[in-house]
Enzyme design. Structure first.
Site, short mmCIF file in Angstrom:
data_model
loop_
_atom_site.label_atom_id
_atom_site.label_comp_id
_atom_site.label_asym_id
_atom_site.label_seq_id
_atom_site.Cartn_x
_atom_site.Cartn_y
_atom_site.Cartn_z
N GLU A 98 0.84 -1.20 0.00
CA GLU A 98 0.00 0.00 0.00
C GLU A 98 0.88 1.25 0.00
O GLU A 98 2.03 1.21 0.44
CB GLU A 98 -0.91 -0.08 1.24
CG GLU A 98 -1.84 1.08 1.50
CD GLU A 98 -2.83 1.41 0.41
OE1 GLU A 98 -2.40 1.56 -0.74
OE2 GLU A 98 -4.03 1.57 0.72
N ASP A 99 0.35 2.34 -0.51
CA ASP A 99 1.12 3.58 -0.55
C ASP A 99 1.27 4.21 0.84
O ASP A 99 2.36 4.54 1.27
CB ASP A 99 0.50 4.59 -1.54
CG ASP A 99 -0.99 4.84 -1.33
OD1 ASP A 99 -1.60 4.26 -0.39
OD2 ASP A 99 -1.57 5.63 -2.10
N ASP A 102 -3.23 5.89 6.68
CA ASP A 102 -3.67 7.16 7.26
C ASP A 102 -4.61 6.81 8.43
O ASP A 102 -4.15 6.49 9.52
CB ASP A 102 -4.34 7.94 6.12
CG ASP A 102 -4.72 9.36 6.49
OD1 ASP A 102 -4.01 9.97 7.29
OD2 ASP A 102 -5.73 9.86 5.97
N PHE A 151 -0.50 16.47 4.12
CA PHE A 151 -0.96 15.83 2.89
C PHE A 151 0.19 15.77 1.89
O PHE A 151 0.73 16.79 1.50
CB PHE A 151 -2.16 16.55 2.29
CG PHE A 151 -2.84 15.71 1.25
CD1 PHE A 151 -3.71 14.69 1.61
CD2 PHE A 151 -2.55 15.89 -0.10
CE1 PHE A 151 -4.30 13.87 0.65
CE2 PHE A 151 -3.15 15.07 -1.06
CZ PHE A 151 -4.02 14.07 -0.68
P1 IMP Z 1 -6.95 5.40 5.12
O1 IMP Z 1 -8.07 4.48 4.80
O2 IMP Z 1 -7.44 6.64 5.82
O3 IMP Z 1 -5.80 4.75 5.84
O4 IMP Z 1 -6.46 6.00 3.75
C1 IMP Z 1 -5.57 5.42 2.93
C2 IMP Z 1 -5.66 6.03 1.55
O5 IMP Z 1 -5.92 7.45 1.60
C3 IMP Z 1 -4.33 5.89 0.88
O6 IMP Z 1 -4.25 4.66 0.18
C4 IMP Z 1 -4.29 7.09 -0.03
O7 IMP Z 1 -4.91 6.77 -1.25
C5 IMP Z 1 -5.11 8.14 0.68
N1 IMP Z 1 -4.24 9.09 1.40
C6 IMP Z 1 -4.10 9.21 2.73
N2 IMP Z 1 -3.23 10.19 3.06
C7 IMP Z 1 -2.80 10.70 1.88
C8 IMP Z 1 -1.86 11.74 1.55
O8 IMP Z 1 -1.22 12.40 2.38
N3 IMP Z 1 -1.69 11.98 0.21
C9 IMP Z 1 -2.35 11.28 -0.76
N4 IMP Z 1 -3.22 10.30 -0.48
C10 IMP Z 1 -3.45 10.01 0.83
MG MG Z 2 -5.44 7.35 -3.19
#
Ligand code: IMP
Ligand code: MG
Length: 179
Positions: A98-99, A102, A151
């Site tokens: 995963e990238d 968050d 971000f």
């Molecule tokens: P989570 O479900 O809140 O953990 O979100 C994960 C997804 O939100 C990641 O796979 C990203 O696609 C997106 N995301 C969260 N933070 C960032 C950021 O700082 N920049 C770009 N995309 C983000």
């Molecule tokens: Mg995304």
């Protein structure tokens, strides 16, 4: 495009060195296993393509695309599968790539969904982690970098589908949000 980058958080060389280290560690940990790399589209494509070159083992690569509802920069927690895996993972050793983690909601959902398919093992490797923002606990087995609550864009990460092709991780400038 570069004028939209307020600052470079992780430069290209630092990223590539860390990816090599992660690759070496994963190579040690998965020797003799039936490794399936699951790249989470679209954000993880750059990280995955660099990482798999550093894993010196036979492995399979599959893709999954998920999306939270809405276009906001915050995850809603409602996850939809836009593209499912092509292959079965029962009895195999799955590594989700995963990238960024968050809130943790996306990975929490993915783990639950993939576990129900009975893999032999399942672990997570993410390029970036923003631990301060976690809403649900997620055990991330391999982390590239912990970053502060900002971000970020680049190295696969987008803002409104742009900036994924930057070779480094940067912080998006305030002006770019308005455009
Ligand atoms: P989570 O479900 O809140 O953990 O979100 C994960 C997804 O939100 C990641 O796979 C990203 O696609 C997106 N995301 C969260 N933070 C960032 C950021 O700082 N920049 C770009 N995309 C983000
Ligand atoms: Mg995304």
């Amino acid at each position: 495009m570069l004028e939209h980058v307020e600052k470079v958080l992780i430069d290209e060389e630092t990223l590539q060195n860390r990816v090599k280290e992660l690759g070496r560690q994963i190579t040690e940990d998965y020797r003799g296993k039936d490794l399936v790399i699951i790249c989470i589209l679209k954000g993880a494509i750059l990280f995955t393509s660099d990482l798999v070159k550093e894993i010196k083992l036979p492995l399979a690569i599959d893709f999954m695309a998920v999306s939270s509802y809405g276009r906001s920069t915050k995850s809603s927690g409602v996850v939809r599968i836009l593209k499912d895996l092509d292959e079965e993972i029962e009895g195999r050793d799955v590594l989700i790539v995963e990238d960024i983690v968050d809130s943790g909601l996306t990975l929490n959902y993915l783990l639950e969904n993939l576990r129900s398919r009975k893999p032999a093992s399942i672990k997570i490797c993410c390029c970036l982690d923003k631990p301060e923002r976690r809403k649900v606990p997620v055990k991330v087995d391999y982390v590239g970098f912990n970053i502060p609550d900002e971000f970020v864009i680049g190295y696969g990460l987008d803002y409104a589908e742009k900036y994924r092709n930057l070779p480094f991780i940067g912080v998006l400038s305030k002006e770019a949000y308005q455009e």
